[in-house]
Enzyme design. Structure first.
Site, PDB file in Angstrom:
ATOM      1  N   SER A  84       0.842  -1.195   0.000  1.00 50.10           N
ATOM      2  CA  SER A  84       0.000   0.000   0.000  1.00 50.10           C
ATOM      3  C   SER A  84       0.884   1.255   0.000  1.00 50.10           C
ATOM      4  O   SER A  84       1.738   1.390  -0.866  1.00 50.10           O
ATOM      5  CB  SER A  84      -0.948  -0.044   1.211  1.00 50.10           C
ATOM      6  OG  SER A  84      -1.964   0.914   1.062  1.00 50.10           O
ATOM      7  N   ASP A 130      -8.441  -6.052  -5.006  1.00 52.04           N
ATOM      8  CA  ASP A 130      -8.102  -4.881  -4.192  1.00 52.04           C
ATOM      9  C   ASP A 130      -9.089  -3.754  -4.487  1.00 52.04           C
ATOM     10  O   ASP A 130      -9.352  -3.438  -5.651  1.00 52.04           O
ATOM     11  CB  ASP A 130      -6.678  -4.436  -4.565  1.00 52.04           C
ATOM     12  CG  ASP A 130      -6.109  -3.382  -3.629  1.00 52.04           C
ATOM     13  OD1 ASP A 130      -6.886  -2.589  -3.054  1.00 52.04           O
ATOM     14  OD2 ASP A 130      -4.870  -3.339  -3.487  1.00 52.04           O
ATOM     15  N   HIS A 167      -6.939  -5.989  -0.692  1.00 53.11           N
ATOM     16  CA  HIS A 167      -5.845  -5.041  -0.504  1.00 53.11           C
ATOM     17  C   HIS A 167      -4.785  -5.604   0.453  1.00 53.11           C
ATOM     18  O   HIS A 167      -5.022  -5.701   1.650  1.00 53.11           O
ATOM     19  CB  HIS A 167      -6.400  -3.728   0.039  1.00 53.11           C
ATOM     20  CG  HIS A 167      -5.362  -2.654   0.148  1.00 53.11           C
ATOM     21  ND1 HIS A 167      -4.604  -2.238  -0.930  1.00 53.11           N
ATOM     22  CD2 HIS A 167      -4.937  -1.914   1.208  1.00 53.11           C
ATOM     23  CE1 HIS A 167      -3.782  -1.278  -0.531  1.00 53.11           C
ATOM     24  NE2 HIS A 167      -3.954  -1.067   0.749  1.00 53.11           N
TER      25      HIS A 167
END
Ligand SMILES: [Ca+2]
Length: 510
Positions: A190, A402, A441
């Protein structure tokens, strides 16, 4: 081999087993722009998080955090505050194993707007023998409000804190063990993936290997995507997609596209070939149960459609993919848009806490956002030549379901790297991308989503064994119920036609 290098080789095992300097002596260690606030030997299992500690975005909370921090080996804990500019207030922690150091350094990244030391990720690195470090990236508040009126703090967040932390951690390692780490790795997902890319682009000598998962490499355009969805799904109450209808939409998407990857297994492994139209779910007989109203159908279509500049037709971001529906709450659950994006426009682009996303203009405001960022937060440069010249290896990965970062953005970036590096074969020597079917994610989801990119990177950097596939597992209730290889893009895991489709042995990368 010269006599000198021979003696160095002989010395290494001796140094590795020798007792390091006492941890507490690091309290007096002098480094530029740095105050050492703590240097303390922590016995086995003796670490507890400071009072008031708030885990960062994406970090394990409460019980999971406590489990992650249990049974740590003894280490030297160093905390410091860095002030590369007068407005900077960068907290870092550096953890140094007091025994069995693997002679390597692993820096760990953050999630979202950070604002917190990533203790759980540090714990994992420490347990694997690494000296490790983490930074709060220069602020201790949640969200993006720290950036308002603090342009230097924004730069600290964007890239400076990570680089400064790396320099200081390497210096502390040298002071403590009397030697440099033989290899240095960055591991993040991320924002942490973006931080790794930024390091490769801007400070190519900092790391020998980088794992960059689901990198928010274009924060600007990812935020534009959030406004596109919010204006279509949250602005008018009639367009709101009730979260209890996500499973209905998900099942319809799976029914339409599961088989297109060659295997009916409940996973859309090739969303690029999926053009599912939610119009099939539109209510017909006046009922609004187990179906979507027309405005809801339009809102779902918008999520599956890349935003375009209405004037020029330029695509501003990839879409979120069919198959991701069960994870739509952060992007479409309301009442406000995806939080990191909303803060980005409020505090960075418009510098107005009262800015209202309902007024976002896809033409002029998108262009403004690009001008404001100008490469500060974004890590979109595909020029990795200096990192590659330093013998660096980069592993990218991204889950196809995601809903924080559009998966196709990482593919687009990878393709630009391939162009810059002169082709796929050349790129495969240094940079590989693994798309993860059915992974959300940075983890979770219906597809195999447990794997070790760090181990793959270690084998690549240390043994010259490039990852031709990475084994992934799916667990239910702590038990493995499916294994599958992850493949270097553009390859995909192909079922060979016979044997258990839940067993990786029956797949090849092709
Ligand atoms: Ca499938």
């Amino acid at each position: 081999m010269t006599a000198t290098s021979f003696s160095v080789v002989l010395l290494l095992p001796l140094l590795a087993s020798a007792a390091p300097f006492p941890c507490e002596t690091l309290a007096k260690f002098v480094l530029p722009d740095t105050s050492i606030t703590l240097a303390q030997s922590v016995g086995a299992g003796g670490f507890t998080v400071p009072a008031g500690y708030r885990p960062g975005p994406g970090d394990p909370q409460a019980t999971a955090l406590a489990a992650a921090l249990k049974e740590l080996p003894p280490f030297c804990r160093v905390a410091a505050t860095l002030k590369p500019t007068p407005d900077s207030d960068i907290k870092v922690e550096i953890w140094l194993p007091e025994a069995n150091w693997n002679r390597k350094y692993q820096a760990v990244g953050n999630g979202g707007w950070a604002g917190s030391i990533s203790y759980s990720a540090m714990a994992q690195a420490l347990r694997n023998g690494y000296a490790t470090s983490s930074t709060d990236t220069g602020h201790s508040t949640a969200g993006g409000s720290f950036a308002l009126g603090h342009p230097e703090k924004l730069i600290d967040f964007a890239w400076r804190s990570e680089h400064e932390m790396t320099l200081k951690a390497k210096a502390a390692i040298k002071a403590f063990y009397g030697d440099d780490p033989k290899l240095s790795y960055w591991v993040g997902c991320s924002s942490g993936g973006k931080q790794g890319l930024k390091e490769a682009q801007r400070f190519p000598d900092d790391f020998d290997g980088i794992v960059a998962g689901a990198p928010v490499l274009n924060w600007t355009h990812r935020s534009i995507e959030a406004m596109w969805i919010a204006q279509g799904a949250l602005k008018e109450p009639a367009s709101y997609i009730p979260p209890e209808k996500y499973p209905l939409i998900h099942q319809a998407a799976i029914a339409a596209c599961d088989q297109k990857d060659g295997l009916k297994d409940g996973i859309i492994s090739d969303p690029e070939r999926c053009n599912f139209d939610p119009g099939v779910l539109e209510c017909k007989d006046g009922s609004d149960q187990q179906c979507l109203t027309h405005p809801q159908v339009e809102a779902v279509r918008r999520i599956y459609t890349p935003p375009q500049n209405p004037g020029t037709g330029e695509q501003l971001s990839p879409r979120f993919e069919p198959g991701s529906e069960l994870a739509w709450r952060p992007i479409a659950g309301g009442p406000d848009p995806f939080a990191a994006a909303n803060d980005y426009f409020k505090y960075v682009v418009f510098r107005d806490p009262n800015w209202d996303w309902r007024n976002f203009n896809l033409d002029t405001d998108a262009a403004l956002a690009d001008r404001v960022d100008d490469g500060t937060i974004n890590a979109a440069s595909a020029d990795l030549k200096r990192f590659v010249a330093h013998q660096g290896k980069l592993i990218l990965y991204h889950g196809w379901t995601d809903t924080n970062i559009t998966p196709q953005a990482t593919i687009d970036y990878f393709n630009r790297v391939v162009d810059q590096m002169g082709g796929a074969a050349e790129t495969a020597q240094s940079v590989r991308l693994f798309m993860v079917p059915g992974m959300n994610h940075c983890g979770g989801g219906e597809g195999p989503n447990v794997f070790s990119m760090v181990s793959a990177l270690e084998r690549w950097v240390e043994n010259g064994k490039a990852p031709d596939q990475v084994m992934a597992s799916h667990l239910t209730g702590g038990k493995v119920d499916r294994t599958r290889p992850l493949c270097p893009y553009p390859q995909m895991a192909q079922y060979q036609g016979t044997g258990d489709p839940n067993d990786a042995a029956n797949f090849i990368c092709k």
